[in-house]
Design a protein around this motif. Structure first.
Motif, PDB file in Angstrom:
ATOM      1  N   GLY A 148       0.805  -1.210   0.000  1.00  0.00           N
ATOM      2  CA  GLY A 148       0.000   0.000   0.000  1.00  0.00           C
ATOM      3  C   GLY A 148       0.841   1.265   0.000  1.00  0.00           C
ATOM      4  N   MET A 149       2.172   1.108  -0.067  1.00  0.00           N
ATOM      5  CA  MET A 149       3.074   2.264  -0.122  1.00  0.00           C
ATOM      6  C   MET A 149       3.302   2.642  -1.581  1.00  0.00           C
ATOM      7  N   SER A 150       3.661   3.888  -1.806  1.00  0.00           N
ATOM      8  CA  SER A 150       3.996   4.294  -3.169  1.00  0.00           C
ATOM      9  C   SER A 150       5.370   3.747  -3.536  1.00  0.00           C
ATOM     10  N   VAL A 151       5.670   3.717  -4.825  1.00  0.00           N
ATOM     11  CA  VAL A 151       6.980   3.257  -5.289  1.00  0.00           C
ATOM     12  C   VAL A 151       8.078   4.129  -4.703  1.00  0.00           C
ATOM     13  N   GLY A 152       7.869   5.426  -4.683  1.00  0.00           N
ATOM     14  CA  GLY A 152       8.861   6.341  -4.119  1.00  0.00           C
ATOM     15  C   GLY A 152       9.101   6.086  -2.642  1.00  0.00           C
ATOM     16  N   ALA A 153       8.020   5.860  -1.893  1.00  0.00           N
ATOM     17  CA  ALA A 153       8.151   5.593  -0.460  1.00  0.00           C
ATOM     18  C   ALA A 153       8.906   4.291  -0.215  1.00  0.00           C
ATOM     19  N   LEU A 154       8.660   3.289  -1.058  1.00  0.00           N
ATOM     20  CA  LEU A 154       9.384   2.019  -0.934  1.00  0.00           C
ATOM     21  C   LEU A 154      10.870   2.207  -1.186  1.00  0.00           C
ATOM     22  N   LYS A 155      11.198   2.993  -2.193  1.00  0.00           N
ATOM     23  CA  LYS A 155      12.608   3.243  -2.497  1.00  0.00           C
ATOM     24  C   LYS A 155      13.307   3.930  -1.329  1.00  0.00           C
ATOM     25  N   VAL A 156      12.667   4.945  -0.797  1.00  0.00           N
ATOM     26  CA  VAL A 156      13.253   5.696   0.317  1.00  0.00           C
ATOM     27  C   VAL A 156      13.406   4.798   1.539  1.00  0.00           C
ATOM     28  N   ALA A 157      12.364   4.025   1.864  1.00  0.00           N
ATOM     29  CA  ALA A 157      12.411   3.153   3.038  1.00  0.00           C
ATOM     30  C   ALA A 157      13.509   2.102   2.897  1.00  0.00           C
ATOM     31  N   THR A 158      13.646   1.533   1.713  1.00  0.00           N
ATOM     32  CA  THR A 158      14.691   0.531   1.486  1.00  0.00           C
ATOM     33  C   THR A 158      16.065   1.165   1.609  1.00  0.00           C
ATOM     34  N   HIS A 159      16.245   2.314   1.020  1.00  0.00           N
ATOM     35  CA  HIS A 159      17.530   3.016   1.092  1.00  0.00           C
ATOM     36  C   HIS A 159      17.897   3.311   2.545  1.00  0.00           C
ATOM     37  N   ARG A 160      16.947   3.808   3.298  1.00  0.00           N
ATOM     38  CA  ARG A 160      17.217   4.136   4.703  1.00  0.00           C
ATOM     39  C   ARG A 160      17.514   2.882   5.525  1.00  0.00           C
ATOM     40  N   ALA A 161      16.791   1.805   5.258  1.00  0.00           N
ATOM     41  CA  ALA A 161      17.028   0.553   5.982  1.00  0.00           C
ATOM     42  C   ALA A 161      18.432   0.026   5.702  1.00  0.00           C
ATOM     43  N   LEU A 162      18.831   0.029   4.447  1.00  0.00           N
ATOM     44  CA  LEU A 162      20.169  -0.464   4.102  1.00  0.00           C
ATOM     45  C   LEU A 162      21.256   0.442   4.671  1.00  0.00           C
ATOM     46  N   ARG A 163      21.013   1.743   4.639  1.00  0.00           N
ATOM     47  CA  ARG A 163      21.990   2.675   5.196  1.00  0.00           C
ATOM     48  C   ARG A 163      22.155   2.443   6.703  1.00  0.00           C
ATOM     49  N   THR A 164      21.065   2.222   7.400  1.00  0.00           N
ATOM     50  CA  THR A 164      21.118   1.946   8.839  1.00  0.00           C
ATOM     51  C   THR A 164      21.885   0.657   9.117  1.00  0.00           C
ATOM     52  N   LEU A 165      21.605  -0.386   8.335  1.00  0.00           N
ATOM     53  CA  LEU A 165      22.302  -1.668   8.533  1.00  0.00           C
ATOM     54  C   LEU A 165      23.794  -1.536   8.223  1.00  0.00           C
ATOM     55  N   ARG A 166      24.129  -0.782   7.194  1.00  0.00           N
ATOM     56  CA  ARG A 166      25.547  -0.571   6.867  1.00  0.00           C
ATOM     57  C   ARG A 166      26.285   0.096   8.026  1.00  0.00           C
ATOM     58  N   LYS A 167      25.670   1.127   8.569  1.00  0.00           N
ATOM     59  CA  LYS A 167      26.292   1.830   9.695  1.00  0.00           C
ATOM     60  C   LYS A 167      26.425   0.911  10.901  1.00  0.00           C
ATOM     61  N   LEU A 168      25.374   0.175  11.178  1.00  0.00           N
ATOM     62  CA  LEU A 168      25.355  -0.695  12.351  1.00  0.00           C
ATOM     63  C   LEU A 168      26.460  -1.761  12.287  1.00  0.00           C
ATOM     64  N   PHE A 169      26.670  -2.332  11.096  1.00  0.00           N
ATOM     65  CA  PHE A 169      27.665  -3.399  10.956  1.00  0.00           C
ATOM     66  C   PHE A 169      29.003  -2.928  10.415  1.00  0.00           C
ATOM     67  N   GLY A 170      29.118  -1.641  10.144  1.00  0.00           N
ATOM     68  CA  GLY A 170      30.376  -1.101   9.652  1.00  0.00           C
ATOM     69  C   GLY A 170      30.681  -1.486   8.214  1.00  0.00           C
ATOM     70  N   TRP A 171      29.642  -1.749   7.446  1.00  0.00           N
ATOM     71  CA  TRP A 171      29.855  -2.112   6.047  1.00  0.00           C
ATOM     72  C   TRP A 171      30.117  -0.874   5.213  1.00  0.00           C
ATOM     73  N   GLN A 172      30.958  -1.038   4.214  1.00  0.00           N
ATOM     74  CA  GLN A 172      31.242   0.041   3.265  1.00  0.00           C
ATOM     75  C   GLN A 172      30.647  -0.369   1.923  1.00  0.00           C
ATOM     76  N   GLY A 173      30.206   0.591   1.122  1.00  0.00           N
ATOM     77  CA  GLY A 173      29.722   0.291  -0.225  1.00  0.00           C
ATOM     78  C   GLY A 173      28.384  -0.412  -0.183  1.00  0.00           C
ATOM     79  N   ASN A 174      28.184  -1.403  -1.080  1.00  0.00           N
ATOM     80  CA  ASN A 174      26.912  -2.082  -1.244  1.00  0.00           C
ATOM     81  C   ASN A 174      26.974  -3.520  -0.763  1.00  0.00           C
ATOM     82  N   LYS A 175      27.394  -3.789   0.446  1.00  0.00           N
ATOM     83  CA  LYS A 175      27.570  -5.153   0.932  1.00  0.00           C
ATOM     84  C   LYS A 175      26.265  -5.917   1.129  1.00  0.00           C
TER      85      LYS A 175
END
Length: 176
Positions: A148-175
């Motif tokens: 029920g989310m828009s395509v744009g909202a899904l993109k933003v939510a996914t980007h933010r989720a991956l960015r949070t996980l990268r920071k949390l685990f210390g990943w660089q780039g697109n791991k």
């Protein structure tokens, strides 16, 4: 044989294609070095012959008509190979992925439980977007319909989720 094939004689047409295949293969092998390119080119020539068989004039010799088609498909193959080889570089053995267990394991990679716990701590929208797009491998359109989310909202939510996980685990780039 081609004239009879044009009249609808299927058996003659099948024999014609079988008879010309080794000749086409020899023409392709003379100009192409790669075995897969040769067989691909032979198939392209046979498909072209089939597609344009109505253009053959039975009053004229068959050989030049066939060679003209074959030469055009061979040149197409050479062009295609030239385009791809100019952009691709072959992998060296040390660059190949090794199939032995643990060969591609990173010492710093978190275990599955830690990743699950981190994902559970994400906001609900980010968690849902990550699940639909990354784990369930849905397209953006499918995920938008389900969530029920828009395509744009899904993109933003996914980007933010991956960015949070990268920071949390210390990943660089697109791991992840």
């Amino acid at each position: 044989m081609m004239a009879r094939a044009q009249e609808g004689d299927r058996e003659t047409y099948r024999r014609l294609l079988e008879d010309i295949t080794p000749y086409i293969r020899a023409l392709a092998a003379r100009q192409l070095g790669n075995c897969t390119d040769i067989e691909d080119t032979v198939q392209e020539v046979l498909l072209t012959v089939h597609a344009v068989r109505h253009t053959y004039d039975p009053a004229r010799p068959f050989g030049p008509w066939l060679v003209a088609i074959a030469n055009r498909r061979i040149v197409d193959s050479l062009r295609r190979h030239g385009r791809t080889s100019s952009r691709e570089t072959p992998l060296e053995m040390e660059q190949e992925t090794i199939s032995t267990p643990g060969a591609n394991f990173q010492e710093t990679a978190p275990d599955a439980r830690a990743v699950r716990e981190a994902v559970e701590r994400l906001p609900a929208a980010q968690r849902e977007a990550l699940r639909l797009l990354k784990l369930d491998e849905m397209s953006l359109k499918e995920a938008a319909t389900v969530s029920g989310m828009s395509v744009g909202a899904l993109k933003v939510a996914t980007h933010r989720a991956l960015r949070t996980l990268r920071k949390l685990f210390g990943w660089q780039g697109n791991k992840p």
